[in-house]
Design a protein around this motif. Structure first.
Motif, PDB file in Angstrom:
ATOM      1  N   VAL A 123       0.814  -1.397  -0.108  1.00  0.00           N
ATOM      2  CA  VAL A 123       0.048  -0.114  -0.124  1.00  0.00           C
ATOM      3  C   VAL A 123       0.952   1.177   0.061  1.00  0.00           C
ATOM      4  O   VAL A 123       1.821   1.464   0.748  1.00  0.00           O
ATOM      5  CB  VAL A 123      -0.901   0.095   1.247  1.00  0.00           C
ATOM      6  N   VAL A 124       0.684   2.107  -0.951  1.00  0.00           N
ATOM      7  CA  VAL A 124       1.324   3.414  -0.884  1.00  0.00           C
ATOM      8  C   VAL A 124       0.370   4.358  -0.303  1.00  0.00           C
ATOM      9  O   VAL A 124      -0.724   4.737  -0.919  1.00  0.00           O
ATOM     10  CB  VAL A 124       1.783   3.914  -2.401  1.00  0.00           C
ATOM     11  N   ILE A 125       0.988   5.324   0.548  1.00  0.00           N
ATOM     12  CA  ILE A 125       0.226   6.069   1.322  1.00  0.00           C
ATOM     13  C   ILE A 125       1.023   7.319   1.124  1.00  0.00           C
ATOM     14  O   ILE A 125       2.225   7.786   1.087  1.00  0.00           O
ATOM     15  CB  ILE A 125       0.555   5.977   2.828  1.00  0.00           C
ATOM     16  N   GLY A 126       0.213   8.631   0.760  1.00  0.00           N
ATOM     17  CA  GLY A 126       0.606   9.918   0.609  1.00  0.00           C
ATOM     18  C   GLY A 126       0.353  10.662   1.698  1.00  0.00           C
ATOM     19  O   GLY A 126      -0.527  10.775   2.358  1.00  0.00           O
ATOM     20  N   ASN A 127       1.716  11.562   1.978  1.00  0.00           N
ATOM     21  CA  ASN A 127       1.681  12.173   3.049  1.00  0.00           C
ATOM     22  C   ASN A 127       1.828  13.524   2.737  1.00  0.00           C
ATOM     23  O   ASN A 127       2.943  13.791   2.254  1.00  0.00           O
ATOM     24  CB  ASN A 127       2.753  11.791   4.131  1.00  0.00           C
ATOM     25  N   GLY A 128       0.865  14.533   2.865  1.00  0.00           N
ATOM     26  CA  GLY A 128       0.724  15.748   2.393  1.00  0.00           C
ATOM     27  C   GLY A 128       0.175  16.652   3.235  1.00  0.00           C
ATOM     28  O   GLY A 128       0.155  16.486   4.349  1.00  0.00           O
ATOM     29  N   PHE A 129      -0.571  17.958   2.725  1.00  0.00           N
ATOM     30  CA  PHE A 129      -1.376  18.616   3.708  1.00  0.00           C
ATOM     31  C   PHE A 129      -2.724  18.890   2.908  1.00  0.00           C
ATOM     32  O   PHE A 129      -2.782  18.723   1.701  1.00  0.00           O
ATOM     33  CB  PHE A 129      -0.837  19.847   4.040  1.00  0.00           C
ATOM     34  N   ALA A 130      -3.596  19.342   3.584  1.00  0.00           N
ATOM     35  CA  ALA A 130      -5.127  19.541   3.055  1.00  0.00           C
ATOM     36  C   ALA A 130      -5.579  20.831   3.723  1.00  0.00           C
ATOM     37  O   ALA A 130      -4.829  21.278   4.622  1.00  0.00           O
ATOM     38  CB  ALA A 130      -5.860  18.580   3.454  1.00  0.00           C
ATOM     39  N   TYR A 131      -6.751  21.361   2.919  1.00  0.00           N
ATOM     40  CA  TYR A 131      -7.120  22.594   3.364  1.00  0.00           C
ATOM     41  C   TYR A 131      -8.659  22.541   3.077  1.00  0.00           C
ATOM     42  O   TYR A 131      -8.940  21.572   2.392  1.00  0.00           O
ATOM     43  CB  TYR A 131      -6.553  23.860   2.753  1.00  0.00           C
ATOM     44  N   ASN A 132      -9.350  23.300   3.841  1.00  0.00           N
ATOM     45  CA  ASN A 132     -10.941  23.435   3.726  1.00  0.00           C
ATOM     46  C   ASN A 132     -11.162  24.407   2.803  1.00  0.00           C
ATOM     47  O   ASN A 132     -10.556  25.596   2.745  1.00  0.00           O
ATOM     48  CB  ASN A 132     -11.620  24.096   4.880  1.00  0.00           C
ATOM     49  N   ALA A 133     -11.743  24.183   1.372  1.00  0.00           N
ATOM     50  CA  ALA A 133     -12.096  24.986   0.240  1.00  0.00           C
ATOM     51  C   ALA A 133     -12.685  26.102   0.626  1.00  0.00           C
ATOM     52  O   ALA A 133     -12.950  27.134  -0.285  1.00  0.00           O
ATOM     53  CB  ALA A 133     -12.507  24.050  -0.835  1.00  0.00           C
ATOM     54  N   GLU A 134     -13.564  25.933   1.692  1.00  0.00           N
ATOM     55  CA  GLU A 134     -14.329  27.273   1.893  1.00  0.00           C
ATOM     56  C   GLU A 134     -13.572  28.198   2.614  1.00  0.00           C
ATOM     57  O   GLU A 134     -13.958  29.305   2.745  1.00  0.00           O
ATOM     58  CB  GLU A 134     -15.677  26.726   2.915  1.00  0.00           C
ATOM     59  N   VAL A 135     -12.461  27.839   3.244  1.00  0.00           N
ATOM     60  CA  VAL A 135     -11.633  29.032   3.778  1.00  0.00           C
ATOM     61  C   VAL A 135     -10.875  29.752   2.712  1.00  0.00           C
ATOM     62  O   VAL A 135     -10.427  30.928   2.988  1.00  0.00           O
ATOM     63  CB  VAL A 135     -10.588  27.979   4.790  1.00  0.00           C
ATOM     64  N   PHE A 136     -10.400  28.812   1.739  1.00  0.00           N
ATOM     65  CA  PHE A 136      -9.562  29.182   0.559  1.00  0.00           C
ATOM     66  C   PHE A 136     -10.246  29.120  -0.701  1.00  0.00           C
ATOM     67  O   PHE A 136      -9.881  28.434  -1.533  1.00  0.00           O
ATOM     68  CB  PHE A 136      -8.102  28.957   0.558  1.00  0.00           C
ATOM     69  N   PRO A 137     -11.433  29.962  -0.996  1.00  0.00           N
ATOM     70  CA  PRO A 137     -12.071  29.568  -2.219  1.00  0.00           C
ATOM     71  C   PRO A 137     -11.488  29.992  -3.336  1.00  0.00           C
ATOM     72  O   PRO A 137     -11.869  29.586  -4.555  1.00  0.00           O
ATOM     73  CB  PRO A 137     -13.549  30.157  -2.029  1.00  0.00           C
ATOM     74  N   ASP A 138     -10.765  31.057  -3.498  1.00  0.00           N
ATOM     75  CA  ASP A 138     -10.372  31.837  -4.669  1.00  0.00           C
ATOM     76  C   ASP A 138      -8.851  31.591  -4.914  1.00  0.00           C
ATOM     77  O   ASP A 138      -8.388  30.894  -6.090  1.00  0.00           O
ATOM     78  CB  ASP A 138     -10.317  33.099  -4.538  1.00  0.00           C
ATOM     79  N   ALA A 139      -7.737  31.461  -4.211  1.00  0.00           N
ATOM     80  CA  ALA A 139      -6.459  31.270  -4.452  1.00  0.00           C
ATOM     81  C   ALA A 139      -5.843  30.400  -3.289  1.00  0.00           C
ATOM     82  O   ALA A 139      -5.223  30.961  -2.455  1.00  0.00           O
ATOM     83  CB  ALA A 139      -5.552  32.411  -4.336  1.00  0.00           C
ATOM     84  N   PRO A 140      -6.300  29.084  -3.522  1.00  0.00           N
ATOM     85  CA  PRO A 140      -5.945  27.980  -2.556  1.00  0.00           C
ATOM     86  C   PRO A 140      -4.243  27.907  -2.354  1.00  0.00           C
ATOM     87  O   PRO A 140      -3.499  28.275  -3.479  1.00  0.00           O
ATOM     88  CB  PRO A 140      -6.577  26.756  -2.769  1.00  0.00           C
ATOM     89  N   PRO A 141      -3.725  27.348  -1.351  1.00  0.00           N
ATOM     90  CA  PRO A 141      -2.271  26.908  -1.224  1.00  0.00           C
ATOM     91  C   PRO A 141      -2.050  25.776  -2.105  1.00  0.00           C
ATOM     92  O   PRO A 141      -2.662  24.857  -2.371  1.00  0.00           O
ATOM     93  CB  PRO A 141      -2.223  26.299   0.489  1.00  0.00           C
ATOM     94  N   ARG A 142      -0.964  25.933  -2.792  1.00  0.00           N
ATOM     95  CA  ARG A 142      -0.373  24.745  -3.695  1.00  0.00           C
ATOM     96  C   ARG A 142       0.911  23.988  -3.253  1.00  0.00           C
ATOM     97  O   ARG A 142       0.901  23.087  -3.829  1.00  0.00           O
ATOM     98  CB  ARG A 142      -0.054  25.701  -4.932  1.00  0.00           C
ATOM     99  N   ASP A 143       1.680  24.512  -2.370  1.00  0.00           N
ATOM    100  CA  ASP A 143       2.775  23.631  -2.143  1.00  0.00           C
ATOM    101  C   ASP A 143       3.262  24.060  -0.575  1.00  0.00           C
ATOM    102  O   ASP A 143       2.628  24.962   0.080  1.00  0.00           O
ATOM    103  CB  ASP A 143       3.929  24.166  -3.086  1.00  0.00           C
ATOM    104  N   TRP A 144       4.248  23.365  -0.156  1.00  0.00           N
ATOM    105  CA  TRP A 144       4.658  23.417   1.285  1.00  0.00           C
ATOM    106  C   TRP A 144       5.099  25.116   1.739  1.00  0.00           C
ATOM    107  O   TRP A 144       5.166  25.549   2.584  1.00  0.00           O
ATOM    108  CB  TRP A 144       5.874  22.633   1.575  1.00  0.00           C
ATOM    109  N   ALA A 145       5.818  25.674   0.541  1.00  0.00           N
ATOM    110  CA  ALA A 145       6.048  27.113   0.743  1.00  0.00           C
ATOM    111  C   ALA A 145       4.759  27.911   1.264  1.00  0.00           C
ATOM    112  O   ALA A 145       4.909  28.775   1.952  1.00  0.00           O
ATOM    113  CB  ALA A 145       6.587  27.844  -0.464  1.00  0.00           C
ATOM    114  N   ASP A 146       3.651  27.736   0.690  1.00  0.00           N
ATOM    115  CA  ASP A 146       2.318  28.110   0.900  1.00  0.00           C
ATOM    116  C   ASP A 146       1.961  27.796   2.365  1.00  0.00           C
ATOM    117  O   ASP A 146       1.305  28.754   3.295  1.00  0.00           O
ATOM    118  CB  ASP A 146       1.189  27.807  -0.018  1.00  0.00           C
ATOM    119  N   PHE A 147       2.005  26.566   2.852  1.00  0.00           N
ATOM    120  CA  PHE A 147       1.619  26.057   4.209  1.00  0.00           C
ATOM    121  C   PHE A 147       2.624  26.688   5.146  1.00  0.00           C
ATOM    122  O   PHE A 147       1.904  26.994   6.229  1.00  0.00           O
ATOM    123  CB  PHE A 147       2.137  24.710   4.227  1.00  0.00           C
ATOM    124  N   PHE A 148       3.788  26.990   4.828  1.00  0.00           N
ATOM    125  CA  PHE A 148       4.694  27.852   5.983  1.00  0.00           C
ATOM    126  C   PHE A 148       4.393  29.664   5.809  1.00  0.00           C
ATOM    127  O   PHE A 148       5.006  30.121   6.663  1.00  0.00           O
ATOM    128  CB  PHE A 148       6.108  27.463   5.697  1.00  0.00           C
TER     129      PHE A 148
END
Length: 344
Positions: A123-148
């Motif tokens: 089983v291959v497991i993806g470990n990344g990050f997620a967001y709520n689309a209602e919080v960022f409806p227009d320009a959502p985060p796209r990478d780890w630079a955005d997460f930080f």
């Protein structure tokens, strides 16, 4: 002559000479929806084919139970699904049966990382990050630079309370290329760099312990973003939750099947691995539980809708393979530093 007595002795000798297994084929795995999907894709078809009864139990990780079985000689599992790091450590300590890959067809259709001395990656497991689309409806985060980036994307961040993967995320956010992450992290300067990057979001961190928590926090909008397992987020999305998983630069690791040393049903367990490596069976599992198959042909058997949410195929192109070897060597030291950093 006492023929009854002689017959009894002969019967006793025959019983002693015949291996007797007093329990059913026993499988230890992670439980929950994960194990539900395994039951339908693997357990039931295999047991029907073999004419075996089976029971299931839950494995909580670590080596304690495997060591106890080895010490006492009372091996109560025949198969265990483990993380790659635990499986490698258990193999090194002689707690698992070695696998004859020739008998399993050589593993030619599997990802190279799935073919291990004492385990079959499944089983291959993806470990990344997620967001709520209602919080960022227009320009959502796209990478780890955005997460930080707390200025552009304000709000709390959820992260597992452990150094593994978090330090890799920090380095990627700081601009380290994928193919250099572990090279950099293997130096004192690289470790300092990762912790310095973590410092930039420390005041907004909220630590999770269970994989269900990021989903709960994101849905409730308690955090703006959170690291998470892809399967948890995709399942919640299929249930109608407004969550999105970011695939760019996720880290993938592989869960494996292994056979405890001295398992009574060793031969049957090795036969099970043939089914577990099968493309059709893996495709069935991944359609039910959105983690990736290790058989490279499995994704071709899946619908486009199911395949696009897996940490393989196109999504693996910009992903970092998790280094079990690095963390086996460095976990204790980095865990101590992490624990001190958390409370400072």
């Amino acid at each position: 002559m006492n023929y009854l007595k002689i017959g009894s002795i002969c019967t006793l000798i025959a019983l002693c000479a015949t291996p007797v297994t007093a329990r059913d084929f026993t499988i230890a795995a992670w439980g929950g929806n994960y194990q539900d999907a395994q039951r339908e894709a693997y357990f039931k078809p295999f047991m029907k084919e073999q004419g075996l009864k089976f029971v299931e139990t839950t494995y909580l990780g670590g080596l304690a139970e495997l060591k106890a079985m080895a010490d006492t000689g009372n091996v109560t599992w025949d198969l265990v699904m483990a993380g790659g790091t635990d499986a490698q450590l258990a193999c090194d300590e002689g707690l698992l049966e070695e696998i004859s890959w020739d008998a399993l067809g050589g593993g030619k259709d599997l990802l190279p990382a799935a073919v291990q001395p004492c385990a079959a990656g499944n089983v291959v497991i993806g470990n990344g990050f997620a967001y709520n689309a209602e919080v960022f409806p227009d320009a959502p985060p796209r990478d780890w630079a955005d997460f930080f980036n707390l200025e552009k994307f304000p709000g709390k961040r959820g992260m597992i309370n452990n150094p593994y993967m978090n330090l890799e995320y920090a380095l990627m956010a700081d601009g380290v290329p994928l193919d250099k992450v572990y090279e950099v992290l293997s130096t004192p300067e690289g470790i300092d760099r990762a912790f310095a990057k973590m410092d930039t979001i420390k005041a907004q961190l909220q630590f999770w312990e269970a994989g269900s928590q990021p989903v709960e926090w994101l849905v409730a909008k308690n955090v703006a973003m959170s690291s998470a397992y892809n399967g948890r987020i995709i399942t919640a999305k299929h249930e109608g939750k407004p969550l999105e998983f970011v695939w760019k630069n996720h880290i993938y690791n592989i869960d494996v099947w292994a056979v405890p040393k001295g398992a009574p049903y060793k031969e049957q367990a090795m036969e099970f691995l043939k089914l577990a490596n099968n493309a059709e069976a893996q495709a069935k599992f991944s359609a039910a539980m959105p983690y990736g198959p290790t058989n490279v042909n499995a994704i071709k058997l899946m619908s486009e809708a199911d395949a696009k949410d897996l940490p393989v195929g196109d999504n693996i192109a910009e992903a970092l393979p998790y280094s079990d070897a690095f963390w086996i060597e460095n976990y204790d030291t980095l865990k101590e530093r992490w624990s001190n950093w958390v409370v400072q």
